[in-house]
Design a protein around this motif. Structure first.
Motif, PDB file in Angstrom:
ATOM      1  N   GLY A 626       0.820  -1.219   0.000  1.00 31.40           N
ATOM      2  CA  GLY A 626       0.000   0.000   0.000  1.00 31.40           C
ATOM      3  C   GLY A 626       0.844   1.255   0.000  1.00 31.40           C
ATOM      4  O   GLY A 626       1.774   1.406  -0.796  1.00 31.40           O
ATOM      5  N   ASP A 627       0.497   2.146   0.898  1.00 27.79           N
ATOM      6  CA  ASP A 627       1.211   3.417   0.953  1.00 27.79           C
ATOM      7  C   ASP A 627       2.295   3.414   2.035  1.00 27.79           C
ATOM      8  O   ASP A 627       2.736   4.466   2.486  1.00 27.79           O
ATOM      9  CB  ASP A 627       0.230   4.566   1.186  1.00 27.79           C
ATOM     10  CG  ASP A 627      -0.567   4.386   2.478  1.00 27.79           C
ATOM     11  OD1 ASP A 627      -0.394   3.354   3.157  1.00 27.79           O
ATOM     12  OD2 ASP A 627      -1.372   5.285   2.793  1.00 27.79           O
ATOM     13  N   ASP A 628       2.734   2.215   2.472  1.00 22.37           N
ATOM     14  CA  ASP A 628       3.747   2.131   3.519  1.00 22.37           C
ATOM     15  C   ASP A 628       5.025   2.887   3.158  1.00 22.37           C
ATOM     16  O   ASP A 628       5.697   3.451   4.011  1.00 22.37           O
ATOM     17  CB  ASP A 628       4.108   0.664   3.805  1.00 22.37           C
ATOM     18  CG  ASP A 628       3.037  -0.023   4.645  1.00 22.37           C
ATOM     19  OD1 ASP A 628       2.094   0.669   5.059  1.00 22.37           O
ATOM     20  OD2 ASP A 628       3.150  -1.245   4.880  1.00 22.37           O
ATOM     21  N   ALA A 629       5.385   2.822   1.865  1.00 24.22           N
ATOM     22  CA  ALA A 629       6.662   3.414   1.451  1.00 24.22           C
ATOM     23  C   ALA A 629       6.588   4.919   1.261  1.00 24.22           C
ATOM     24  O   ALA A 629       7.632   5.559   1.074  1.00 24.22           O
ATOM     25  CB  ALA A 629       7.136   2.758   0.156  1.00 24.22           C
ATOM     26  N   VAL A 630       5.409   5.478   1.307  1.00 27.61           N
ATOM     27  CA  VAL A 630       5.262   6.904   1.012  1.00 27.61           C
ATOM     28  C   VAL A 630       6.131   7.772   1.935  1.00 27.61           C
ATOM     29  O   VAL A 630       6.848   8.666   1.457  1.00 27.61           O
ATOM     30  CB  VAL A 630       3.783   7.328   1.071  1.00 27.61           C
ATOM     31  CG1 VAL A 630       3.652   8.854   1.018  1.00 27.61           C
ATOM     32  CG2 VAL A 630       3.022   6.691  -0.080  1.00 27.61           C
ATOM     33  N   PRO A 631       6.143   7.558   3.264  1.00 27.48           N
ATOM     34  CA  PRO A 631       7.005   8.414   4.106  1.00 27.48           C
ATOM     35  C   PRO A 631       8.481   8.327   3.726  1.00 27.48           C
ATOM     36  O   PRO A 631       9.184   9.339   3.720  1.00 27.48           O
ATOM     37  CB  PRO A 631       6.754   7.864   5.519  1.00 27.48           C
ATOM     38  CG  PRO A 631       5.407   7.236   5.457  1.00 27.48           C
ATOM     39  CD  PRO A 631       5.313   6.647   4.078  1.00 27.48           C
ATOM     40  N   ALA A 632       8.947   7.112   3.393  1.00 32.77           N
ATOM     41  CA  ALA A 632      10.353   6.969   3.017  1.00 32.77           C
ATOM     42  C   ALA A 632      10.637   7.688   1.696  1.00 32.77           C
ATOM     43  O   ALA A 632      11.691   8.316   1.524  1.00 32.77           O
ATOM     44  CB  ALA A 632      10.722   5.498   2.905  1.00 32.77           C
ATOM     45  N   LEU A 633       9.715   7.588   0.753  1.00 30.98           N
ATOM     46  CA  LEU A 633       9.893   8.274  -0.527  1.00 30.98           C
ATOM     47  C   LEU A 633       9.894   9.792  -0.336  1.00 30.98           C
ATOM     48  O   LEU A 633      10.698  10.514  -0.938  1.00 30.98           O
ATOM     49  CB  LEU A 633       8.795   7.858  -1.501  1.00 30.98           C
ATOM     50  CG  LEU A 633       8.838   6.384  -1.967  1.00 30.98           C
ATOM     51  CD1 LEU A 633       7.564   6.032  -2.720  1.00 30.98           C
ATOM     52  CD2 LEU A 633      10.054   6.153  -2.847  1.00 30.98           C
ATOM     53  N   LEU A 634       8.980  10.273   0.485  1.00 23.76           N
ATOM     54  CA  LEU A 634       8.951  11.717   0.747  1.00 23.76           C
ATOM     55  C   LEU A 634      10.235  12.168   1.432  1.00 23.76           C
ATOM     56  O   LEU A 634      10.769  13.244   1.132  1.00 23.76           O
ATOM     57  CB  LEU A 634       7.740  12.064   1.618  1.00 23.76           C
ATOM     58  CG  LEU A 634       6.354  11.856   0.973  1.00 23.76           C
ATOM     59  CD1 LEU A 634       5.260  12.186   1.979  1.00 23.76           C
ATOM     60  CD2 LEU A 634       6.202  12.709  -0.275  1.00 23.76           C
ATOM     61  N   ALA A 635      10.731  11.361   2.365  1.00 21.75           N
ATOM     62  CA  ALA A 635      11.987  11.710   3.046  1.00 21.75           C
ATOM     63  C   ALA A 635      13.139  11.756   2.050  1.00 21.75           C
ATOM     64  O   ALA A 635      14.032  12.616   2.146  1.00 21.75           O
ATOM     65  CB  ALA A 635      12.279  10.697   4.151  1.00 21.75           C
ATOM     66  N   ALA A 636      13.129  10.834   1.083  1.00 24.71           N
ATOM     67  CA  ALA A 636      14.188  10.838   0.062  1.00 24.71           C
ATOM     68  C   ALA A 636      14.127  12.110  -0.772  1.00 24.71           C
ATOM     69  O   ALA A 636      15.167  12.704  -1.090  1.00 24.71           O
ATOM     70  CB  ALA A 636      14.058   9.609  -0.826  1.00 24.71           C
ATOM     71  N   VAL A 637      12.915  12.561  -1.117  1.00 24.13           N
ATOM     72  CA  VAL A 637      12.775  13.794  -1.893  1.00 24.13           C
ATOM     73  C   VAL A 637      13.273  14.982  -1.075  1.00 24.13           C
ATOM     74  O   VAL A 637      13.975  15.864  -1.593  1.00 24.13           O
ATOM     75  CB  VAL A 637      11.311  13.997  -2.331  1.00 24.13           C
ATOM     76  CG1 VAL A 637      11.153  15.345  -3.033  1.00 24.13           C
ATOM     77  CG2 VAL A 637      10.869  12.867  -3.259  1.00 24.13           C
ATOM     78  N   ARG A 638      12.934  15.002   0.198  1.00 23.70           N
ATOM     79  CA  ARG A 638      13.388  16.114   1.042  1.00 23.70           C
ATOM     80  C   ARG A 638      14.913  16.141   1.124  1.00 23.70           C
ATOM     81  O   ARG A 638      15.533  17.209   1.158  1.00 23.70           O
ATOM     82  CB  ARG A 638      12.785  15.991   2.436  1.00 23.70           C
ATOM     83  CG  ARG A 638      11.286  16.215   2.480  1.00 23.70           C
ATOM     84  CD  ARG A 638      10.751  16.293   3.905  1.00 23.70           C
ATOM     85  NE  ARG A 638       9.305  16.452   3.919  1.00 23.70           N
ATOM     86  CZ  ARG A 638       8.443  15.462   4.081  1.00 23.70           C
ATOM     87  NH1 ARG A 638       8.892  14.209   4.256  1.00 23.70           N
ATOM     88  NH2 ARG A 638       7.136  15.684   4.066  1.00 23.70           N
ATOM     89  N   ALA A 639      15.512  14.959   1.193  1.00 18.47           N
ATOM     90  CA  ALA A 639      16.974  14.896   1.291  1.00 18.47           C
ATOM     91  C   ALA A 639      17.647  15.288  -0.011  1.00 18.47           C
ATOM     92  O   ALA A 639      18.682  15.967  -0.015  1.00 18.47           O
ATOM     93  CB  ALA A 639      17.394  13.487   1.704  1.00 18.47           C
ATOM     94  N   LYS A 640      17.078  14.879  -1.137  1.00 22.90           N
ATOM     95  CA  LYS A 640      17.699  15.116  -2.434  1.00 22.90           C
ATOM     96  C   LYS A 640      17.358  16.478  -3.012  1.00 22.90           C
ATOM     97  O   LYS A 640      18.121  17.054  -3.795  1.00 22.90           O
ATOM     98  CB  LYS A 640      17.248  14.028  -3.424  1.00 22.90           C
ATOM     99  CG  LYS A 640      17.740  12.625  -3.102  1.00 22.90           C
ATOM    100  CD  LYS A 640      17.054  11.615  -4.010  1.00 22.90           C
ATOM    101  CE  LYS A 640      17.588  10.227  -3.815  1.00 22.90           C
ATOM    102  NZ  LYS A 640      18.969  10.088  -4.303  1.00 22.90           N
TER     103      LYS A 640
END
Length: 836
Positions: A626-640
Motif C-alpha cells: 500500500g502506501d507504507d513506502a510513502v514516508p520513506a519516498l517523501l523523506a528521500a525527496v526532502r533529502a535530495k
C-alpha cells in the motif's frame, strides 16, 4: 573586644535598614569584613528573636574559615554559637545560631521545610560568583518570603556585583562599604618562548620575592598546576615557605595555609580562586596572577558538569590584585599581555552548566515560576527534563516520581543518585565507591591513565584501600587523588547508611550493571561491522582506541568520551549485561515495523526491528504494501531536493508561470510552487501520487504534471492562461514562446520573448502580459538567431538603434528584408523571395 573592620561603621545602618525592610543589598570590597561581621551584628537584632542565621558561602574553605573566625571572636569553638555545614561534614550543635552552609545545602533545607521554621535571616555571601546553588537558593528564599514568611530577612552581599540591578531585582535598599585598601601597582611580565604557565609563574614569584617585601599570593587554576609550581619553587631556599591552598586539602592543611607565617619566614601561597575573597591571608604584599581559573562547564561527553580551565573576568582580576593592598601598598604581577581584554564579569553558572539538578529541584518544589535574577535557558531545561524522564525521576507529565524524591534527598547529581537508589542494598558500599570515582578525575597515572576500562579505577581504589602506601608506590595511581576519592566515598557511605567499605574485585559486569542506571542514554552495543565500533542508545556512534581493554565486549555503558564529528572516542566505559537492561528497562525494548530508504539501491524497504532505544538488536525484511513506502519516498525527496523528481518541460514552465502571476498579483490566492514551498508541503500534493510505489523513478512525468495541475482550480487555471500566456502571436503571424522565471532572484521578472526583429516590423509598442501590467523583455534576434538587442522599449529601438543595426547587418544577411522604415514594413519570418 571585637576588631574594627571597614564595615563596622555601617553596621548600625544595616541593622536599621533590616528593621524596616526584609531585604538588603550590601556591597563591600574584599577585606571590609562583611562575611564575619554582619552575621555577628545581626545576632541580637530584635526582629531575629532568637532565630538562626543561615549564610550561604560558595566555597568550603571559606565556609570553614568564616565559621572559625566568628567563633574565635566569641571565644568559643566551632559548633557552639557558630557552626558550618558542608558536603559530607557538619559542625553544628543545639546552641548554634549562625550556620555557614555551602553548595546545595540551603536548597535542601528549604525543600525539607518550606516555611524555614526557626530561621530568621538568610545571607548570600559572594553573590557575584553567581553559582547555580546561590541563584536557586535566592529564588527559593524569595518565594518562601513572599508566600510564607514575610518577616524572613534576606541579605545579598558581594564585593563586586551590579548592585543597582540586584537591588531592583530584590526591591531592596542598597548599602555600600568603602572598604580598606592601599594602592596596588599592576605589572605584566611577559612569558618566554614556549614557557608553561607554571614555569612563568615560578620565575615571576622568585622575581617578586627579590623586588618586594612581605608574602606572595599566587593564583593558579587548580591542584595539578599548584603541585607542579610547588615543585619548581622548592629551590627558593631557606626562609621561604611554599604552601598550597585549594579545596582538596584536609582541614588541618587549610588552616595551616590561612595561619600567619613563622617569624623570619616569608611565605608563598599557591592558591586557586578560593583565595579571591572570603578568606583572610595575613602578610600578603604581592599577588602573582596566572589569569586562569577552573569554572564549571557542562561537558556533553561525560554528562557531568566538569571544571574547565578558563580566562578569569576583569572583576576577578581586580579582586585578586586587591589582595596585595590589604595591609600596605602592594604589587600585582599579571601573567598575560597588558593588551588582552578580559570579560567584565563572570557568566552566571545557570547559563552554562547542565541543569538536570536544577530541574529536579524545581520539580520537587512543584513550580519553576520563581523570581529569578536570570531565568534558566529554556533549551537547557528541556534537555534536563528529558534526562530526568529517562532516569525515572519525572513521569510523562514532568511530575516528580517517588524515585525522583529519593534522588532529591540524596543530594548527588541526578545521574549518580539514580544509580545509587536503584542499586540493591548488597551493593551500596560498592556504589559509594563508584559515585566518588565517577565525580572525580581518574586517579590512574602514567600508561595506566590511558586505560578506558572504568573497572581499573575501582581496582586502584580497592588496592590502595587494602594495601595503603605499598599499593600507591606502584606508580599506576595518584595516592593523593585516591585519598580524596576515599574521603568522598566515606561521605557517600554515610548517606547510603553503609557501615563498611567495599573491597576485593567484583564480578566482571557488576560495575557496568550498577552504572547503567546513571547513563541509560550511554548504553552501547558492538557494531556488526568494525569490531571497535559501538552504537549508543542515543543514536551516536563511538569507537574504542586500538589498545582498549574493552575489545570484544558485546554491551558497554560509556561514562566518558571525546565528542567527534562522526564516531566519538571512548575514554571510560564498563561492560554491562543485556539481561540487566531487559530487567530494568523493559519499556525501552520495542519491536517495530519500520521503513528505510536504501540510498544505494534507491528503493524503500520494510523491516521488523527489535531495538533498545536507537540500537537495533535484530532486523528482518518484511513486504512493503500500500502506501507504507510513502514516508520513506517523501523523506528521500526532502533529502535530495525537488529537482530529483521527473519534471517535464511543460510542468516546469507551468510552475514558472504560476510564480510569475503570484508576484504580479499577490492577492490572487495562487499556490506557492517554489522549490522550498513544494518541499514543505510534499505530503499534501505529492503523497497521493506515490501510493503503491517503492522507487522514485516509478513516478512518471505525466503523473507529476497532474499533481501540479491538481493544485489549481478552474478559475486559477484561466487566470494564469490570461495573465501569463504560454506564447504570444507576433506581427509575422507566428506564435512565439514566452520564457518565465528566467531570474532565480525574482520569479516575477518580466517573461522573455526571443524573436527575430523582422517578425516585429510594424509593431510600435512592446507586447505586454499580466493584464497589461508587465512589458515583455524582448530579445531581438538576427536572421541567424543571434541576439542583437535586449529591450522593453520597442519604439525606442526602432527610432534610435535600428538604423545602426540595419547598416551593420544588411550586408551580412542580404536575403532578408532591411527596410528603411520598420514602422510600415510588413513583418515576416521568411527570407526575401528569389530575385528580389
Amino acid at each position: 573586644m571585637r576588631p574594627v573592620f571597614p564595615i563596622t561603621p555601617l553596621l548600625p545602618d544595616l541593622l536599621a535598614s533590616l528593621a524596616g525592610h526584609p531585604r538588603l543589598v550590601l556591597e563591600a570590597p574584599p577585606g571590609a569584613g562583611k562575611t564575619t561581621q554582619v552575621p555577628l551584628a545581626l545576632l541580637d537584632a530584635p526582629w531575629l528573636d532568637g532565630q538562626r542565621i543561615v549564610m550561604l558561602e560558595p566555597r568550603r574553605i571559606a565556609a570553614r574559615a568564616a565559621a572559625s573566625f566568628m567563633a574565635a571572636q566569641l571565644g568559643e569553638s566551632v559548633g557552639e554559637t557558630v557552626g558550618y555545614r558542608i558536603r559530607f561534614e557538619s559542625r553544628v550543635g543545639p546552641r548554634t545560631r549562625i550556620e555557614v552552609v555551602t553548595e546545595g545545602i540551603l536548597g535542601r533545607m528549604i525543600q525539607d521545610d518550606p516555611s524555614l521554621e526557626g530561621v530568621g535571616a538568610i545571607l548570600f555571601d559572594e553573590f557575584h560568583e553567581r553559582h547555580l546553588a546561590g541563584d536557586l537558593g535566592a529564588a527559593l528564599a524569595l518565594d518562601v518570603q513572599s508566600a510564607l514568611r514575610p518577616t524572613l530577612r534576606l541579605v545579598v552581599m558581594s564585593a563586586t556585583l551590579d548592585g543597582e540591578r540586584i537591588a531592583r531585582w530584590l526591591g531592596a535598599p542598597r548599602i555600600t562599604s568603602p572598604g580598606r585598601g592601599f594602592p596596588v601597582e599592576i605589572v605584566h611580565p611577559p612569558a618566554r618562548t614556549q614557557e608553561t604557565v607554571e614555569h612563568h609563574l615560578a620565575r615571576v614569584v622568585a622575581l617578586a620575592l627579590r623586588e618586594n617585601e612581605g608574602d606572595v599570593l599566587a593564583f593558579l587554576p587548580g591542584r595539578r598546576e599548584i603541585e607542579r609550581a610547588r615543585g619548581l619553587l622548592d629551590r627558593l631556599g631557606d626562609g621561604v615557605e611554599v604552601v598550597a591552598l585549594h579545596g582538596e586539602l584536609s582541614l588541618a592543611e587549610q588552616q595551616g595555609a590561612l595561619a600567619p607565617a613563622d617569624p623570619g619566614t616569608r611565605r608563598v601561597v599557591l592558591a586557586t580562586n578560593v583565595a579571591e575573597s572570603s578568606v583572610t591571608l595575613p602578610g600578603i604584599r604581592v599577588v602573582v596572577d596566572s589569569g586562569q581559573a577552573r569554572e564549571p562547564r557542562f561537558d556533553p561527553s561525560s554528562g557531568f558538569t566538569r571544571l574547565e580551565t578558563v580566562a578569569i573576568s576583569q572583576a576577578s582580576a581586580d579582586q585578586r590584585a586587591g589582595r596585595a593592598g590589604r595591609v600596605a601598598p602592594g604589587r600585582a604581577y599579571r601573567l598575560w599581555p597588558e593588551s588582552r581584554r578580559l570579560e567584565a564579569s563572570r557568566v552566571a553558572e545557570i547559563e552554562q552548566v547542565e541543569l538536570s539538578g536544577l530541574a529536579l529541584e524545581l520539580a520537587g518544589w512543584g513550580s519553576d515560576r520563581l523570581p529569578w535574577l536570570d531565568a534558566p535557558p529554556a533549551g537547557a531545561m528541556g534537555q534536563a527534563r528529558d534526562l530526568l524522564r529517562r532516569l525515572g525521576a519525572l513521569d510523562d507529565l514532568d511530575a516528580i516520581t517517588p524515585l525522583g524524591r529519593g534522588m532529591l534527598t540524596l543530594g548527588a547529581t541526578p545521574r549518580l543518585a539514580a544509580a545509587a537508589l536503584r542499586a540493591p542494598a548488597s551493593s551500596r558500599a560498592l556504589v559509594a565507591d563508584l559515585l566518588a570515582l565517577a565525580e572525580a578525575r581518574s586517579p590512574l597515572r602514567g600508561e595506566a591513565a590511558r586505560n578506558d576500562d572504568f573497572r581499573q579505577r575501582l581496582h586502584a581504589l580497592h588496592l590502595w584501600r587494602d594495601g595503603g602506601a605499598r599499593a600507591a608506590r606502584s606508580g599506576t595511581a595518584d595516592a593523593g587523588a585516591l585519598a580524596a576519592i576515599e574521603k568522598a566515598s566515606a561521605g557517600w557511605r554515610r548517606r547510603l547508611d553503609v557501615r563498611a567499605a567495599a573491597s576485593g574485585v567484583p564480578d566482571s559486569r557488576t560495575v557496568g550493571n550498577l552504572l547503567v542506571h546513571a547513563f541509560p542514554d550511554r548504553v552501547g552495543r558492538r557494531d556488526d561491522g568494525p569490531a571497535a565500533r559501538y552504537l549508543l542508545s542515543n543514536g551516536r556512534g563511538v569507537r574504542l582506541h586500538d589498545a582498549s581493554a574493552l575489545h570484544g565486549e558485546p554491551w558497554l555503558v560509556v561514562l566518558d568520551l571525546r565528542l567527534d564529528a562522526r564516531d566519538s572516542l571512548v575514554f571510560s566505559a564498563a561492560p554491562v549485561d543485556e539481561d540487566v537492561l531487559e530487567r530494568d528497562y523493559p519499556n525501552r525494548f520495542i519491536v517495530e515495523r519500520v521503513l528505510r530508504w536504501d540510498e544505494t539501491r534507491q528503493i524503500a524497504e520494510a523491516f521488523e526491528e527489535r531495538r533498545f532505544d536507537a540500537i537495533v538488536i535484530s532486523r528482518k525484511s518484511v513486504p512493503v504494501a500500500g502506501d507504507d513506502a510513502v514516508p520513506a519516498l517523501l523523506a528521500a525527496v526532502r533529502a535530495k531536493g525537488i529537482a530529483c523528481l521527473p519534471w517535464s518541460e511543460h510542468a516546469q514552465r507551468l510552475r514558472a508561470r504560476i510564480n510569475a502571476v503570484r508576484g504580479w498579483l499577490p492577492d490572487a490566492g495562487l499556490p506557492d510552487v517554489s522549490d522550498e514551498a513544494l518541499l514543505i508541503r510534499l505530503g499534501d500534493w505529492l503523497a497521493p501520487y506515490l501510493t503503491g510505489k517503492r522507487r522514485l523513478d516509478a513516478l512518471q512525468a505525466s503523473a507529476l504534471s497532474e499533481a501540479l495541475a491538481a493544485m489549481l482550480d478552474y478559475d486559477q487555471r484561466r487566470l494564469i492562461d490570461a495573465l501569463a500566456p504560454d506564447e504570444l502571436r507576433v506581427p509575422s503571424g507566428m506564435c512565439r514562446r514566452l520564457e518565465y522565471g528566467t531570474r532565480e532572484d525574482d520569479p516575477s521578472a518580466p517573461p522573455v520573448l526571443a524573436v527575430k526583429l523582422q517578425e516585429l516590423f510594424g509593431l510600435a509598442d512592446t507586447p505586454r502580459v499580466g493584464d497589461g501590467r508587465v512589458a515583455v523583455m524582448l530579445h531581438l534576434l538576427s536572421p541567424a538567431g543571434r541576439p542583437i538587442q535586449v529591450t522593453q522599449d520597442l519604439a525606442g529601438f526602432w527610432n534610435r538603434t535600428y538604423p545602426d543595426v540595419r547598416k551593420e547587418l544588411k550586408g551580412r544577411y542580404p536575403k532578408h528584408p532591411w527596410p528603411d522604415d520598420p514602422w510600415t514594413a510588413t513583418a515576416t519570418h521568411r527570407a526575401k523571395p528569389r530575385g528580389t
